[in-house]
Structure formats: C-alpha cells, structure tokens
Design a protein around this motif. Structure first.
Motif, mmCIF file in Angstrom:
data_model
loop_
_atom_site.group_PDB
_atom_site.id
_atom_site.type_symbol
_atom_site.label_atom_id
_atom_site.label_comp_id
_atom_site.label_asym_id
_atom_site.label_seq_id
_atom_site.Cartn_x
_atom_site.Cartn_y
_atom_site.Cartn_z
ATOM 1 N N LEU A 41 -0.944 -1.171 -17.461
ATOM 2 C CA LEU A 41 -1.065 0.038 -18.272
ATOM 3 C C LEU A 41 0.178 0.922 -18.186
ATOM 4 O O LEU A 41 0.255 1.950 -18.852
ATOM 5 N N GLY A 42 1.119 0.536 -17.343
ATOM 6 C CA GLY A 42 2.325 1.324 -17.172
ATOM 7 C C GLY A 42 2.101 2.627 -16.443
ATOM 8 O O GLY A 42 2.801 3.620 -16.684
ATOM 9 N N LEU A 43 1.125 2.639 -15.522
ATOM 10 C CA LEU A 43 0.768 3.863 -14.809
ATOM 11 C C LEU A 43 1.149 3.774 -13.337
ATOM 12 O O LEU A 43 1.128 2.704 -12.735
ATOM 13 N N GLU A 44 1.483 4.917 -12.768
ATOM 14 C CA GLU A 44 1.766 5.018 -11.333
ATOM 15 C C GLU A 44 0.471 4.811 -10.569
ATOM 16 O O GLU A 44 -0.615 5.140 -11.044
ATOM 17 N N TRP A 45 0.591 4.264 -9.356
ATOM 18 C CA TRP A 45 -0.624 4.018 -8.573
ATOM 19 C C TRP A 45 -0.399 4.322 -7.106
ATOM 20 O O TRP A 45 0.752 4.413 -6.641
ATOM 21 N N ALA A 46 -1.505 4.483 -6.391
ATOM 22 C CA ALA A 46 -1.431 4.755 -4.958
ATOM 23 C C ALA A 46 -2.679 4.194 -4.285
ATOM 24 O O ALA A 46 -3.781 4.259 -4.839
ATOM 25 N N ALA A 47 -2.489 3.623 -3.109
ATOM 26 C CA ALA A 47 -3.605 3.132 -2.295
ATOM 27 C C ALA A 47 -3.902 4.171 -1.219
ATOM 28 O O ALA A 47 -3.058 4.441 -0.360
ATOM 29 N N ILE A 48 -5.097 4.785 -1.289
ATOM 30 C CA ILE A 48 -5.459 5.865 -0.367
ATOM 31 C C ILE A 48 -6.915 5.689 0.035
ATOM 32 O O ILE A 48 -7.777 5.451 -0.818
ATOM 33 N N SER A 49 -7.184 5.842 1.310
ATOM 34 C CA SER A 49 -8.554 5.790 1.788
ATOM 35 C C SER A 49 -9.058 7.205 2.053
ATOM 36 O O SER A 49 -8.316 8.052 2.568
ATOM 37 N N LEU A 50 -10.308 7.455 1.720
ATOM 38 C CA LEU A 50 -10.877 8.782 1.929
ATOM 39 C C LEU A 50 -11.023 9.121 3.410
ATOM 40 O O LEU A 50 -11.188 10.298 3.752
ATOM 41 N N ASP A 51 -10.990 8.121 4.263
ATOM 42 C CA ASP A 51 -11.113 8.403 5.696
ATOM 43 C C ASP A 51 -9.761 8.581 6.380
ATOM 44 O O ASP A 51 -9.676 8.590 7.604
#
Length: 346
Positions: A41-51
């Motif tokens: 989709l050409g979008l920025e992304w990030a891997a983040i855990s709520l904990d």
C-alpha cells in the motif's frame, strides 16, 4: 496511526485509507504481518507491542491521533489509552464493549488534563446508533426511555466474534434508572426494520453505555433482529451462562471462531446494508420513531473511523471523553454515502 492493522478490520481500513490517499502509519505486534500489509500500500509501518510502554510511547510521539483497532478491547484498550495520556495523543477505537466505554468515561479528568480527546466506538460500533440516539433525544427532549434495534449484521470478523463470546456470562445488560444492570430474563419485542414487524432480542450492546452519555436518557435497551443462534443464546439460564463463561469453554469457543472465515468478502459487504430503528418515549406516553439505513457494518467502520481520525489529527476535537454525537453532532452519520435517515412519525 492505525494500530491493529493485521486483523480483518485493520486490513480493510488500511486499504481504504490508501485508496483515499491517506498516509497513516500501520502498526501491530507482528513485524512480518504488518510489513506485508503496509508495503504493497506504500505506507509506513511499525512493529510495537502494547506490553512495551517505552516503545509504544516513542511511536505515539510521532502522531497526533491513534485509531486503535486491535481487539478484544477488554485487553487492549487500557494499555493504549495509558500511552495516549502519557504522550498527549488523541485516542480513538472501534470497540462495542460496554465496560470499555465505561472505563474510558471514567478517565475523562485524565484526558482533559492531558489535553486529548478520548473517543471510543468510532466504527459501526457505535457511530450510527449513537447518532440515532442523539437524534431521538432531539426529537423528544423529555424522553425517559430509549429502545433501538439493529438488523442486517451479517458475517462477523474474528475479533467481533470473540468479543461476543466474552459477553455470554454477563446476562443481558441494559440501563435502568441511569444504572447499567444485567437482567435475568432477556427482553423481547418486535420492531419494523422496513419490511414489517420482526422479532427482536435485547443484547448488551455498547449503546447501553454511550447512548446515556450522549442523551442522559435513564432507561436504554438495545435489540438485534432475532436469529436462530440468538434465540438459543437468549434461552440460556444463569447456570448455562456461567459454564459458558468459564476459561476452558471460552478458549474452546474462541478456537472455533478462529476456524471461521476471517470476515465478509468484498462482494458480501457490497451487497449488504444495515438498518437501525430508534424509539423514544416520555413520561406522558409520547413516542417518536426513526429509522436509519447504512452501508454494511465493516464498510461503514472503515469510513467513519478514518473520517474521525482525520478530524482528530487536524485538531478538530473536543477534549475529554466523548461519544461520536457529543463530539460531532447527531447528523454526523448522515454525511456518509449510502446513509438514509427517516422519521417514521411526526
């Protein structure tokens, strides 16, 4: 930011955002899954855990608002809202859970001190029904009882299914005398969704919370058009509900949900619509009724969620805990394509 972009509703919302030319950051726990959705989709992304609060705070400091889509919100709302208050980021979610709405309302003072808007329920849960509730109050300002019915719910996503499973043991929750209570016997009635009277069964829907905060009406009951599955669920006694709410049974039911289709197909969504009916009554016996037709629920969720997220990111907000109609008015829902509202009596 759209958090929870890897679930059914998250993927749909991300796709609609890209089609609109929006550039949200997509986020979720699983890096490979988020990347697989964002990059095409050409979008920025990030891997983040709520904990991991430090990492979550760092990510939220880059944005003005978060559209939180990762359910069940009974588990995920608090850590995300905690982070939004710490980082002064506007909080939006798509919950339909009574307890989550009430928990957010209880943090109004914290939100005001942080200068943020806390607006849960920006999807099908509960934008159309909340706007309808506010419209009924506008039509009958002295209303003391509000009943609303919803038809055309169709196929559920895994997240929605799990949320409904979690509510089995609580009984049918309604509002009576301004208080949320669980009834031993599930109310039933008929409602006209546009094709004549149809059997309807009361459910503990999010509007039991939000409609009160929007209107102040003390007695509120929400109904769904009856189905065979709902009839079976409504007939469960207290003992059966207790058993269904135990850990092993809950885990079993949620595993069964995981085996179901992830959610409706694009074709199913395009061919479907929902109908909501509102009925308000005052102490003199005056009654007003209105009906609202909308696009299919997940389709509408993507549209309303993104529209409200854009407004929040642009600073068009009301500080503190809000409902959709308190923040943007009873007519908000009528601004979306495919929505039609009709007053059924003068």
């Amino acid at each position: 930011m759209i958090y929870g972009a890897t679930g059914y509703t998250g993927k749909l919302t991300a796709r609609v955002a890209a089609q609109k030319g929006l550039k949200p950051i997509l986020a979720g726990r699983n890096a490979s899954k988020v990347q697989a959705i964002a990059e095409p989709l050409g979008l920025e992304w990030a891997a983040i855990s709520l904990d991991r609060p430090n990492a979550l705070d760092k990510a939220l400091e880059k944005v003005d608002a978060v559209l939180h889509i990762a359910g069940p919100f009974s588990a995920t709302s608090k850590p995300m809202l905690d982070a939004c208050i710490r980082t002064k980021t506007h909080y939006l979610d798509i919950t339909g859970e009574i307890d989550v709405f009430e928990a957010c309302a209880a943090r109004d003072d914290e939100a005001r001190k942080a200068g943020i808007m806390v607006l849960p329920g920006v999807g099908f849960d509960v934008v159309p029904s909340d706007c309808l509730a506010a419209h009924m109050k506008r039509r009958l300002p002295e209303a003391e009882r509000l009943e609303m019915g919803i038809a055309g719910m169709g196929n559920m996503s895994h997240g929605t299914g799990k949320t409904m499973v979690e509510s089995i043991s609580t009984g049918t929750r309604v509002r009576r005398g301004e208080k949320i209570v669980a009834l031993g016997k599930t109310p039933r009635r008929t409602m006209d969704y546009g094709k004549g009277e149809s059997n309807s069964i009361a459910v503990g829907w999010g509007d039991v919370s939000t409609a009160y905060h929007s209107t102040g009406i003390p007695d509120i009951t929400i109904y769904f058009e009856a189905s065979k599955d709902m009839e079976r669920m409504a007939s469960l006694g207290p003992a059966a509900r207790w058993v269904m709410g135990t850990g092993p049974v809950q885990r079993f039911l949620k595993k069964q949900i995981e085996r179901m289709p992830e959610g409706p197909t694009d074709e199913q969504r395009a061919a479907s619509f929902t109908t909501l009916v509102g009925e308000a009554t005052d102490s003199a016996g005056n009654v007003v009724r209105s009906r609202l037709e909308t696009p299919e629920g997940y389709t509408l969720t993507a549209e309303t969620g993104l529209e409200i997220a854009q407004r929040a990111a642009a600073g068009n907000v009301k500080i503190g805990f809000q409902t959709p109609s308190n923040a943007y008015g009873a007519d908000l829902i009528t601004e979306f394509d495919g929505v039609r509202r009709e007053d059924l009596n003068a």
